[in-house]
Each structure stands twice: as structure tokens, then as C-alpha cells.
Design a protein around this motif. Structure first.
Motif, PDB file in Angstrom:
ATOM      1  N   PHE A 139      -3.124   6.344  -0.620  1.00  0.00           N
ATOM      2  CA  PHE A 139      -3.648   6.408   0.987  1.00  0.00           C
ATOM      3  C   PHE A 139      -3.403   8.053   1.429  1.00  0.00           C
ATOM      4  O   PHE A 139      -2.510   8.127   1.446  1.00  0.00           O
ATOM      5  CB  PHE A 139      -4.026   5.741   2.236  1.00  0.00           C
ATOM      6  N   PHE A 140      -4.110   8.429   1.781  1.00  0.00           N
ATOM      7  CA  PHE A 140      -4.008  10.433   2.503  1.00  0.00           C
ATOM      8  C   PHE A 140      -4.454   9.895   4.102  1.00  0.00           C
ATOM      9  O   PHE A 140      -4.855   9.225   4.606  1.00  0.00           O
ATOM     10  CB  PHE A 140      -4.384  11.360   1.819  1.00  0.00           C
ATOM     11  N   GLU A 141      -4.175  11.177   5.040  1.00  0.00           N
ATOM     12  CA  GLU A 141      -4.710  11.222   5.829  1.00  0.00           C
ATOM     13  C   GLU A 141      -5.512  12.577   6.399  1.00  0.00           C
ATOM     14  O   GLU A 141      -5.741  13.384   5.314  1.00  0.00           O
ATOM     15  CB  GLU A 141      -3.734  11.357   6.978  1.00  0.00           C
ATOM     16  N   THR A 142      -6.160  12.528   6.804  1.00  0.00           N
ATOM     17  CA  THR A 142      -7.123  14.354   7.649  1.00  0.00           C
ATOM     18  C   THR A 142      -6.272  15.103   8.037  1.00  0.00           C
ATOM     19  O   THR A 142      -7.176  16.250   7.948  1.00  0.00           O
ATOM     20  CB  THR A 142      -8.051  12.898   8.384  1.00  0.00           C
ATOM     21  N   LEU A 143      -5.519  14.826   8.626  1.00  0.00           N
ATOM     22  CA  LEU A 143      -4.992  16.021   9.407  1.00  0.00           C
ATOM     23  C   LEU A 143      -3.394  16.769   8.381  1.00  0.00           C
ATOM     24  O   LEU A 143      -3.063  17.441   8.279  1.00  0.00           O
ATOM     25  CB  LEU A 143      -4.200  15.371  10.468  1.00  0.00           C
ATOM     26  N   ALA A 144      -3.758  16.740   7.285  1.00  0.00           N
ATOM     27  CA  ALA A 144      -2.116  16.725   6.621  1.00  0.00           C
ATOM     28  C   ALA A 144      -2.968  16.785   4.688  1.00  0.00           C
ATOM     29  O   ALA A 144      -4.975  16.016   4.282  1.00  0.00           O
ATOM     30  CB  ALA A 144      -1.512  16.002   6.006  1.00  0.00           C
TER      31      ALA A 144
ATOM     32  N   PHE B 149       0.456  -1.324  -0.171  1.00  0.00           N
ATOM     33  CA  PHE B 149      -0.149  -0.040   0.563  1.00  0.00           C
ATOM     34  C   PHE B 149       1.179   1.431  -0.131  1.00  0.00           C
ATOM     35  O   PHE B 149       2.376   1.422   0.725  1.00  0.00           O
ATOM     36  CB  PHE B 149      -0.820   0.093   1.093  1.00  0.00           C
ATOM     37  N   ILE B 150      -0.266   1.964  -0.720  1.00  0.00           N
ATOM     38  CA  ILE B 150       0.784   3.662  -0.566  1.00  0.00           C
ATOM     39  C   ILE B 150       0.742   4.803   0.073  1.00  0.00           C
ATOM     40  O   ILE B 150      -0.936   4.568   0.317  1.00  0.00           O
ATOM     41  CB  ILE B 150       1.416   4.738  -2.511  1.00  0.00           C
ATOM     42  N   THR B 151       1.374   5.477   0.821  1.00  0.00           N
ATOM     43  CA  THR B 151       0.259   6.110   1.998  1.00  0.00           C
ATOM     44  C   THR B 151       1.083   7.753   1.935  1.00  0.00           C
ATOM     45  O   THR B 151       2.633   7.312   1.981  1.00  0.00           O
ATOM     46  CB  THR B 151       0.143   5.295   3.161  1.00  0.00           C
ATOM     47  N   THR B 152       0.822   8.735   1.410  1.00  0.00           N
ATOM     48  CA  THR B 152       1.556  10.041   2.652  1.00  0.00           C
ATOM     49  C   THR B 152       2.385  10.071   3.306  1.00  0.00           C
ATOM     50  O   THR B 152       3.490  10.518   3.481  1.00  0.00           O
ATOM     51  CB  THR B 152       0.273  11.073   1.507  1.00  0.00           C
ATOM     52  N   HIS B 153       1.904  10.146   4.550  1.00  0.00           N
ATOM     53  CA  HIS B 153       2.325   9.653   5.830  1.00  0.00           C
ATOM     54  C   HIS B 153       2.842   8.713   6.073  1.00  0.00           C
ATOM     55  O   HIS B 153       1.699   7.481   6.406  1.00  0.00           O
ATOM     56  CB  HIS B 153       1.259  10.221   7.045  1.00  0.00           C
ATOM     57  N   ALA B 154       4.318   8.578   6.034  1.00  0.00           N
ATOM     58  CA  ALA B 154       4.883   7.121   6.218  1.00  0.00           C
ATOM     59  C   ALA B 154       4.418   6.526   8.035  1.00  0.00           C
ATOM     60  O   ALA B 154       6.260   6.323   8.294  1.00  0.00           O
ATOM     61  CB  ALA B 154       6.308   6.485   5.327  1.00  0.00           C
ATOM     62  N   ALA B 155       3.302   6.500   8.640  1.00  0.00           N
ATOM     63  CA  ALA B 155       3.589   6.267   9.765  1.00  0.00           C
ATOM     64  C   ALA B 155       2.993   4.790   9.800  1.00  0.00           C
ATOM     65  O   ALA B 155       2.706   4.529  10.877  1.00  0.00           O
ATOM     66  CB  ALA B 155       2.328   7.002  10.649  1.00  0.00           C
ATOM     67  N   PHE B 156       2.953   3.959   9.240  1.00  0.00           N
ATOM     68  CA  PHE B 156       2.205   2.312   9.283  1.00  0.00           C
ATOM     69  C   PHE B 156       3.411   1.186   9.204  1.00  0.00           C
ATOM     70  O   PHE B 156       3.341   0.438   9.166  1.00  0.00           O
ATOM     71  CB  PHE B 156       1.241   2.368   8.243  1.00  0.00           C
ATOM     72  N   GLY B 157       4.303   1.550   9.426  1.00  0.00           N
ATOM     73  CA  GLY B 157       5.760   0.898   9.389  1.00  0.00           C
ATOM     74  C   GLY B 157       4.996  -0.557  10.215  1.00  0.00           C
ATOM     75  O   GLY B 157       5.586  -1.782  10.292  1.00  0.00           O
TER      76      GLY B 157
ATOM     77  N   GLU C 188       3.914  -4.588   9.340  1.00  0.00           N
ATOM     78  CA  GLU C 188       5.100  -5.384   9.648  1.00  0.00           C
ATOM     79  C   GLU C 188       4.479  -6.774  10.733  1.00  0.00           C
ATOM     80  O   GLU C 188       4.609  -7.538  10.657  1.00  0.00           O
ATOM     81  CB  GLU C 188       6.402  -5.198  10.977  1.00  0.00           C
ATOM     82  N   ARG C 189       3.619  -6.150  11.287  1.00  0.00           N
ATOM     83  CA  ARG C 189       2.882  -6.608  12.249  1.00  0.00           C
ATOM     84  C   ARG C 189       1.943  -8.265  11.566  1.00  0.00           C
ATOM     85  O   ARG C 189       1.505  -9.066  11.626  1.00  0.00           O
ATOM     86  CB  ARG C 189       1.936  -6.261  13.066  1.00  0.00           C
ATOM     87  N   TYR C 190       1.386  -7.293  10.178  1.00  0.00           N
ATOM     88  CA  TYR C 190       0.087  -8.176   9.643  1.00  0.00           C
ATOM     89  C   TYR C 190       1.060  -8.009   7.458  1.00  0.00           C
ATOM     90  O   TYR C 190       0.058  -8.813   6.673  1.00  0.00           O
ATOM     91  CB  TYR C 190      -1.192  -6.907   9.524  1.00  0.00           C
ATOM     92  N   GLY C 191       1.846  -8.639   7.803  1.00  0.00           N
ATOM     93  CA  GLY C 191       2.941  -8.607   6.917  1.00  0.00           C
ATOM     94  C   GLY C 191       2.677  -8.043   6.050  1.00  0.00           C
ATOM     95  O   GLY C 191       2.598  -8.551   4.295  1.00  0.00           O
ATOM     96  N   LEU C 192       2.533  -6.418   5.679  1.00  0.00           N
ATOM     97  CA  LEU C 192       2.427  -5.889   4.298  1.00  0.00           C
ATOM     98  C   LEU C 192       3.549  -5.034   4.414  1.00  0.00           C
ATOM     99  O   LEU C 192       4.840  -4.864   5.069  1.00  0.00           O
ATOM    100  CB  LEU C 192       0.969  -4.479   4.580  1.00  0.00           C
ATOM    101  N   ASP C 193       3.830  -4.169   2.929  1.00  0.00           N
ATOM    102  CA  ASP C 193       4.710  -3.461   2.516  1.00  0.00           C
ATOM    103  C   ASP C 193       3.733  -2.500   2.636  1.00  0.00           C
ATOM    104  O   ASP C 193       3.953  -1.712   1.580  1.00  0.00           O
ATOM    105  CB  ASP C 193       5.393  -4.014   1.538  1.00  0.00           C
ATOM    106  N   GLN C 194       4.952  -0.992   3.242  1.00  0.00           N
ATOM    107  CA  GLN C 194       4.265   0.065   3.206  1.00  0.00           C
ATOM    108  C   GLN C 194       4.604   0.522   2.647  1.00  0.00           C
ATOM    109  O   GLN C 194       6.754   0.845   2.442  1.00  0.00           O
ATOM    110  CB  GLN C 194       3.558   0.977   4.540  1.00  0.00           C
ATOM    111  N   GLU C 195       4.381   1.764   1.571  1.00  0.00           N
ATOM    112  CA  GLU C 195       5.683   2.770   0.941  1.00  0.00           C
ATOM    113  C   GLU C 195       4.780   3.868   1.168  1.00  0.00           C
ATOM    114  O   GLU C 195       4.404   4.194   0.436  1.00  0.00           O
ATOM    115  CB  GLU C 195       5.476   2.760  -1.077  1.00  0.00           C
ATOM    116  N   GLY C 196       5.772   4.347   1.927  1.00  0.00           N
ATOM    117  CA  GLY C 196       5.637   6.118   1.639  1.00  0.00           C
ATOM    118  C   GLY C 196       5.643   7.101   0.993  1.00  0.00           C
ATOM    119  O   GLY C 196       7.088   7.088   0.446  1.00  0.00           O
ATOM    120  N   ILE C 197       4.917   7.597   0.374  1.00  0.00           N
ATOM    121  CA  ILE C 197       5.801   9.125  -0.633  1.00  0.00           C
ATOM    122  C   ILE C 197       6.481   9.641  -0.042  1.00  0.00           C
ATOM    123  O   ILE C 197       7.513   9.801  -0.834  1.00  0.00           O
ATOM    124  CB  ILE C 197       4.405   9.738  -1.102  1.00  0.00           C
TER     125      ILE C 197
END
Length: 332
Positions: free
Chosen positions: A275-280, A224-232, A236-245
Motif C-alpha cells: 500500500f501507498f498513499e495519496t499525499l506521498a 499488510f505492508i504500507t509505506t506510511h506506517a500510520a495504521f498501528g 490493533e483494533r481489528y487483529g491485523l499485522d502492519q508492516e511499515g516500509i
């Protein structure tokens, strides 16, 4: 409270003196030893505030240094807030996330301070898509292909650890246990209440962890791709691959090379959503999505709750995150 020790300049000391009498009325925080007998707890930002309320119940009065809608990384501490810290019975914070808070806590000299970063192991998450040794790699839900958050300009923990531990329900549960123990120590007369509330909260977090494991077990893609790379930690816990913009700071601008790299990665990994977030701002996410023919959706790092949040508290927003991830990843 030693005002001279807290705020060294005369001007700020004067402001502090003016602010102190208004603390109870403005912030709702009683001074230490308040007549109603409740603990005065000051939390640095929402995840700490939520723990204090859930575990403390009606035995505590909780105030937060970070107001709703404020991006916590950039928080500046006012003289009144420093005074609030000095009047607190317990301070809950996460060292390395908010430098201004770290400095104010060090000045305030409160006896019962709880640094959540010491209650669980922090990992140094590198650029998205690269593997690192996890804190609890042997636990269920981890994968050798787990992704990690991208580095940023903030100081993360004592050894460069990523501070976004609350987005992993298991790590948040570890922190909850430590907060519960701290409240018991500060108010031993009501230790049984704090212990009961802690156990209930840990049970709810364990159930949430199970929901995420089951809900993300079978998906069409793990990236998954996200602007805020806060989901490391979550990745990691659920075997996903985060790509932060653009790393952990959601306001920083990514390089053209990074945008091109993400477009290529999205195509290769069958990514459907940015993905993006509500505070940014969602500008960068929408730009990448438009250039790549992808959708956009919200993945909330839960640094604060506002009327735009997809839920009223931690559990509701985390379940919204789960649903949005399931949709984006093609959960079966």
C-alpha cells in the motif's frame, strides 16, 4: 491579543500586524465574538477540522492550519496563522504530530484549546510485527497478534505515543466526545446542539467500527505492508499485522535490509499488496512490489483530503480503505 508575546521579533510582529486585518477575508475565520455569533474554531489538520464541522454544524466557522495536499508532519506556521490562533475561540490540535503547531498553540494563549491526545489513550507502537500491550486490549476486535506501526523521527505525544488515533473509529469517537464537551463549554448557549451532533457522529463511528470488524473477520492473511506506517491503531483494533516500509514518515528511504526483510515476510505471510498513499510518493512501494511480484493499492492515512482522495470525507475514505484491505487480505 498580545502581539509581542506571540511573535517576539519586530520583523515578524510587523508581518503579523499586516496579516491580522486580512484574516477574515483570507481564511474565513471570524475573530472572537464575531457579529454572526458563531464560534471561531481553528483546527490543526483534517481529522480535527472534520470533527469541528461535524459537531459544530452551523454554530461554528472552521479554518484549518494545514491546507489540502500538504503533508501535515512537515507543516511550518506562518505569522498570519499564529495570529489566526490568537483570534480563535477554540483551537483543536493533536500534540506530538506537528511540532510547529504545538509551539504556536503554546504561544497563542487561547483559553479553549483541545489537545486530542489527552482525550484517548495513546499507545507506543513499535516496529511492525512486534506485540505490545494495547490501550483497550479487552475490547472486541483486538488480537494478541495485532501489528503496530514502525517508529519514526517524530515526537509522538507526551510519552512517545503514536498520534494516528483517528484511524481507529473507536478512538476517534472518544476524541469526538471530548471535542463536543469543549464546544459546549465555549458556547454553553448552544450546548444541546453540540451534544446532539456529537451523539450522531459517535453513532456513525460506532457503525463504521462494526463494518470494519465484520469486513475483516475472515481473511486469507492478516498482514499488510504500507509505506506510511500510520495504521498501528487500525491494525490493533481489528487483529491485523502492519508492516511499515520506512516508518511513519512516508518520505524516508528504507534500508536494503528492511526491503529484504519485507520481501521475506510477504512470501511467508502470503501478502498480495503493497500500500501507498495519496499525499506521498509511491516510488518505494512500487519498487518493493516489482521486486516481490506484488500488486500496489492505496491505503489513505486521512491526514488530508484532496481531489485524488478515494472519497470526499472521513467516512468515504475509511470505507475505501476497508474495501482495499479486504481485497488485499483476501476477505471471505
Amino acid at each position: 491579543m498580545n502581539v509581542r508575546r506571540l511573535i517576539p521579533t519586530a520583523a515578524l510582529a510587523g508581518a503579523l500586524a499586516l496579516a491580522a486585518p486580512a484574516l477574515t477575508a483570507c481564511s474565513g475565520t471570524p475573530s472572537a465574538g464575531a457579529a454572526d455569533g458563531r464560534l471561531a474554531v481553528t483546527a490543526s489538520f483534517y481529522p480535527m477540522h472534520f470533527l469541528a464541522e461535524q459537531i459544530g454544524g452551523d454554530r461554528v466557522q472552521v479554518a484549518s492550519l494545514t491546507k489540502p495536499g500538504v503533508e501535515p508532519h512537515d507543516l511550518e506556521i506562518t505569522p498570519k496563522q499564529t495570529a489566526q490562533l490568537g483570534e480563535s475561540d477554540v483551537v483543536l490540535y493533536l500534540k506530538g504530530l506537528q511540532p510547529a503547531v504545538d509551539e504556536a498553540v503554546a504561544q497563542a494563549g487561547v483559553k479553549n484549546t483541545v489537545d486530542a491526545a489527552t482525550l484517548t489513550k495513546l499507545d507506543a507502537h513499535g516496529p511492525g510485527g512486534h506485540d505490545h500491550e494495547g490501550a483497550h486490549g479487552e475490547e472486541a476486535g483486538h488480537s494478541e497478534e495485532a501489528g503496530h506501526s514502525e517508529g519514526d523521527g517524530h515526537s509522538h505525544g507526551e510519552a512517545g505515543g503514536d498520534p494516528h488515533v483517528w484511524l481507529d473509529p473507536s478512538k476517534y469517537a472518544e476524541i469526538a466526545k471530548g471535542v463536543g464537551a469543549a464546544l459546549e463549554k465555549a458556547d454553553p448557549g448552544h450546548a444541546a446542539d453540540y451534544r446532539k451532533n456529537t451523539d450522531e457522529l459517535v453513532g456513525k463511528l460506532t457503525a463504521l467500527d462494526t463494518e470494519f470488524k465484520d469486513g475483516l473477520k475472515n481473511t486469507a492473511t492478516r498482514t499488510f505492508i504500507t509505506t506510511h506506517a500510520a495504521f498501528g491503531y487500525l491494525a490493533e483494533r481489528y487483529g491485523l499485522d502492519q508492516e511499515g516500509i520506512s516508518g511513519v514518515d512516508p518520505e524516508s528511504e528504507p534500508s536494503p535490509a528492511r526491503m529484504k526483510e519485507l520481501q521475506e515476510r510477504a512470501k511467508k505471510e502470503n501478502v498480495t499488496t503493497v500500500f501507498f498513499e495519496t499525499l506521498a510518493s509511491d516510488k518505494t512501494a512500487k519498487s518493493l512490489a516489482a521486486d516481490s511480484g506484488l500488486k500496489t493499492d492505496v491505503l489513505d492515512p486521512l491526514e488530508g483530503i484532496t481531489d485524488k482522495s478515494q472519497g470526499a470525507d472521513y467516512f468515504e475514505v475509511m470505507r475505501s480503505n476497508l474495501k482495499n484491505l479486504q481485497k488485499a487480505l483476501g476477505a471471505k
